[in-house]
Design a protein around this motif. Structure first.
Motif, PDB file in Angstrom:
ATOM      1  N   ILE A  44       0.816  -1.208   0.000  1.00  0.00           N
ATOM      2  CA  ILE A  44       0.000   0.000   0.000  1.00  0.00           C
ATOM      3  C   ILE A  44       0.852   1.261   0.000  1.00  0.00           C
ATOM      4  CG2 ILE A  44      -1.916  -1.163   1.154  1.00  0.00           C
ATOM      5  CD1 ILE A  44      -1.017   0.147   3.765  1.00  0.00           C
ATOM      6  N   ALA A  45       2.092   1.154   0.445  1.00  0.00           N
ATOM      7  CA  ALA A  45       2.971   2.329   0.458  1.00  0.00           C
ATOM      8  C   ALA A  45       3.248   2.827  -0.948  1.00  0.00           C
ATOM      9  CB  ALA A  45       4.289   1.994   1.162  1.00  0.00           C
ATOM     10  N   LEU A  46       3.153   1.931  -1.934  1.00  0.00           N
ATOM     11  CA  LEU A  46       3.484   2.287  -3.307  1.00  0.00           C
ATOM     12  C   LEU A  46       2.260   2.724  -4.103  1.00  0.00           C
ATOM     13  CD1 LEU A  46       5.956  -0.629  -4.125  1.00  0.00           C
ATOM     14  CD2 LEU A  46       6.405   1.532  -2.947  1.00  0.00           C
ATOM     15  N   THR A  47       1.090   2.592  -3.519  1.00  0.00           N
ATOM     16  CA  THR A  47      -0.142   2.922  -4.254  1.00  0.00           C
ATOM     17  C   THR A  47      -0.997   3.931  -3.509  1.00  0.00           C
ATOM     18  OG1 THR A  47      -1.260   1.028  -3.242  1.00  0.00           O
ATOM     19  CG2 THR A  47      -0.199   0.655  -5.372  1.00  0.00           C
ATOM     20  N   SER A  48      -0.394   4.656  -2.577  1.00  0.00           N
ATOM     21  CA  SER A  48      -1.146   5.634  -1.801  1.00  0.00           C
ATOM     22  C   SER A  48      -0.297   6.882  -1.579  1.00  0.00           C
ATOM     23  CB  SER A  48      -1.553   5.030  -0.446  1.00  0.00           C
ATOM     24  OG  SER A  48      -0.387   4.752   0.326  1.00  0.00           O
ATOM     25  N   ASN A  49      -0.867   7.842  -0.872  1.00  0.00           N
ATOM     26  CA  ASN A  49      -0.133   9.071  -0.557  1.00  0.00           C
ATOM     27  C   ASN A  49       0.559   8.930   0.793  1.00  0.00           C
ATOM     28  OD1 ASN A  49      -2.546   8.995   0.866  1.00  0.00           O
ATOM     29  ND2 ASN A  49      -2.791  11.230   0.895  1.00  0.00           N
ATOM     30  N   ALA A  50       1.248   7.803   0.959  1.00  0.00           N
ATOM     31  CA  ALA A  50       1.855   7.462   2.244  1.00  0.00           C
ATOM     32  C   ALA A  50       2.861   8.506   2.703  1.00  0.00           C
ATOM     33  CB  ALA A  50       2.523   6.091   2.146  1.00  0.00           C
TER      34      ALA A  50
END
Length: 262
Positions: A44-50
């Motif tokens: 999810i870190a690579l597909t969100s505004n983390a």
């Protein structure tokens, strides 16, 4: 021989073979083209505004290493990791994720058995130059056998610190690889380098193997294996995330925290 009937039978057989069977066509690549299977992305870190969330939550505070969960080499030759979790430490046989980056710290304490958390007398972030600008290679505490008379160990403690991004998390897990397994990790990263593969473009699985020292003491050796590759877009996202995340980490000036007595 009646060739007309034979041709007719062969024609019927060809038509039968050409009918759909409901099974997909499978193409086997030549041996030279076989590579790691693409990973099934759940990072999810690579597909969100983390990164934006991390910066917002930090409120200008430094992202220091004591805020990270850390996994160390188990004692007594155990082949199970103890991983911090919301409900306490959890036992895991393997660690899998993307190694965003790593450092190769080393540190020296002037006591043989320092209390955990005691800051070192001298340290280095890269095992090459100490914090006060001296060459580690020329230091007497870098000599084998300098730790004590019972072993061939160095007095200056070396390790590798991995920033391992796991599926479902935006903050990497810190994995401290001891000096006994440092050559194995460097060999693994060199093999990736030999094929121009960035370490943060593959999924790495880390396991433990039981070993015995020359003094007869059991310990654990780390084993590293690339189990999948990221797709082009995901690999680019991982590279960008690694760069920006490590900028946040390095901005905290973490040199004194890279080493710890344990």
């Amino acid at each position: 021989m009646d060739t007309t009937k034979l041709k007719s039978r062969l024609g019927d057989k060809v038509q039968e073979l050409q009918k759909p069977t409901g099974e997909p066509n499978i193409t086997v690549a030549p041996a030279a083209d076989i590579s790691l299977a693409p990973s099934d992305s759940s990072y999810i870190a690579l597909t969100s505004n983390a990164l934006d969330l991390i910066r917002a939550n930090l409120k200008s505070q430094p992202l220091t290493l004591d805020l990270f969960d850390i996994v160390k080499s188990p004692s007594g030759g155990s082949t199970v990791f103890s991983v911090p979790g919301l409900a306490g430490d959890e036992a895991e046989k393997e660690l899998t994720g993307i190694i965003l980056d790593y450092t190769t710290p080393r540190a020296y304490w002037d006591t043989p058995d320092p209390v955990e958390g005691t800051p070192p007398v001298c340290m280095s972030r890269n095992s090459i130059i100490s914090h006060d600008g001296k060459a580690c290679a020329l230091c007497p505490f870098n000599d084998f056998g300098s730790k004590d008379g019972d072993s061939n160990a160095k007095a200056c403690k070396e390790s590798v610190l991995l920033f391992l991004l796991r599926p479902g998390s935006v903050i990497p897990l810190l994995v401290r690889v001891p000096v006994t397994s440092k050559p194995r990790f460097l060999k693994y990263s060199t093999r990736l380098l030999s094929t121009l593969t960035p370490i943060n473009s593959v999924v790495t699985k880390i396991t433990l193997e039981k070993a015995t020292s020359k003094q007869g003491k059991p310990y654990a050796l780390f084993h590293f294996e690339a189990t999948g590759t990221l797709g082009p877009e995901e690999a680019a996202n991982a590279k960008a995330y690694a760069r920006q995340f490590m900028e946040i980490v390095n901005a905290a000036e973490l040199a004194p925290e890279l080493a710890e007595a344990s």
